[in-house]
Write a protein that holds these residues in place. Sequence first.
Motif, PDB file in Angstrom:
ATOM      1  N   GLY A 320      31.719 -55.305  55.884  1.00 39.65           N
ATOM      2  CA  GLY A 320      32.193 -53.789  54.659  1.00 39.65           C
ATOM      3  C   GLY A 320      31.568 -53.898  53.738  1.00 39.65           C
ATOM      4  N   ASP A 321      29.832 -53.537  53.695  1.00 43.42           N
ATOM      5  CA  ASP A 321      28.793 -52.541  52.837  1.00 43.42           C
ATOM      6  C   ASP A 321      28.588 -52.204  53.188  1.00 43.42           C
ATOM      7  OD1 ASP A 321      29.056 -54.305  50.600  1.00 43.42           O
ATOM      8  OD2 ASP A 321      28.316 -55.927  51.117  1.00 43.42           O
ATOM      9  N   LYS A 322      28.309 -51.054  52.118  1.00 42.98           N
ATOM     10  CA  LYS A 322      27.123 -49.741  52.517  1.00 42.98           C
ATOM     11  C   LYS A 322      26.075 -50.182  53.148  1.00 42.98           C
ATOM     12  CE  LYS A 322      29.877 -45.881  50.987  1.00 42.98           C
ATOM     13  NZ  LYS A 322      29.975 -44.624  50.164  1.00 42.98           N
ATOM     14  N   ALA A 323      25.004 -50.290  53.597  1.00 41.35           N
ATOM     15  CA  ALA A 323      23.694 -49.999  53.908  1.00 41.35           C
ATOM     16  C   ALA A 323      22.744 -50.282  52.401  1.00 41.35           C
ATOM     17  CB  ALA A 323      22.800 -49.616  54.692  1.00 41.35           C
ATOM     18  N   ASP A 324      22.695 -49.435  51.482  1.00 37.46           N
ATOM     19  CA  ASP A 324      21.994 -49.222  50.868  1.00 37.46           C
ATOM     20  C   ASP A 324      23.333 -49.854  49.874  1.00 37.46           C
ATOM     21  OD1 ASP A 324      20.649 -47.189  51.904  1.00 37.46           O
ATOM     22  OD2 ASP A 324      21.660 -45.200  50.377  1.00 37.46           O
TER      23      ASP A 324
END
Length: 393
Positions: A320-324
């Motif tokens: 559930g995370d954005k890569a950056d």
Amino acid sequence: MKHLIGIMTLVLMASCSREVQLTVVAEGLENDTLFVERCNFDERLHARGDRSAYRSEMDTLLFVDQRVEVTLPAEEPLLVNLYSPVYRRSDQGHVYHHPAGRIDLVVEPGEKLEVALKPHRHGHLTATISGSELNAAIARLDNQVRSVQIDMYANGFALNEAIRAKSKAVDSLRNRSRNIRSALHSVYAEYMKANPASEASAYCLYQMGPSRGEYYYRDLDKKIFRGVFRSVGELTERYVEEQEVRAELGSRIAEGADAPDFVLKDPQGKSVTLSSHRGKWVVLDFWGTWCTWCIKGMPRLKKAYEEYRDRLEVIGIACGDKADQWRMAVEKMRLEWVNVIDPIEAPVEKSVSAIYAVEGYPTKVIITPEGKIHKIFMGESPEFYEELKRIME
């Protein structure tokens, strides 16, 4: 505050060919200003709470003789929020308006609505709306949940203070937050059960979200999702289908079963497989940068890793995370084990968290050197560390 308007009519974008006209009247406001925020409804829905994923514009209205008229550009359905000037700033400088001081409108191009505001103590608002059957029903629902929202906000503020002070009251305040949210959702649930053919039931589903509203969605008249709430129906239908896939995948996950292999990317973009770690005990740590308990448990997991790393590998799987955001968190927290990310955009059948039937975060799965599932622990569980110590020693 972007604009202060002291005239009867506010035109925010005259070049648009379609408009929404709002007339707002109020008596007894603490001051003569009101904030209005607008955004594309579908963009807001798909953003799932991520404010960076949609555009919104906010302006400040000035009442003249307790009345202001607003013309909003509208090529697509809009979510319009009217806020009283009561707000609280977080430590990070963000502005959070009290939910009980917000009036929600879901409007389509060409609509003309009149909003009659009634102020209450500390800037809380209720409203009566004419010109739209949907928004009139939304206002009645929102008026009904005002006391719950007030309680929720007060408890949330107390919880933040308790977390900051590392108080023992954190757990009880968290439990109370869950109970308050359940009370809020019960209002929407009861409405949906009593009004399955009302478009306002689609609004209730929007407020609850697919995971909590799925049960009620099954009994709703699907005609209510043909208009402005089409995307709400589509997202919920997709969620129902994904849950069916998750259930089928989850039926294969059990202690003693083969641990499904996977290929995920590390922060440098290199592929990591579970099978490449055969011969050592492995802990799959399903977590997210957004998960308070996941972050809270990292120091203890790091300590265990240092103690057993000659026989144990930890694979942190960010979900559930954005890569950056994930890469920054890995670097900031100095997570020295193997780190990979389960892409948000991955279809459910390829999602590693779905394949491992993860239902909550953190979830830790212990894998034997032979590649079998040893045990599964959900939550920040002391039993996990007891079992880890037992098998390591």
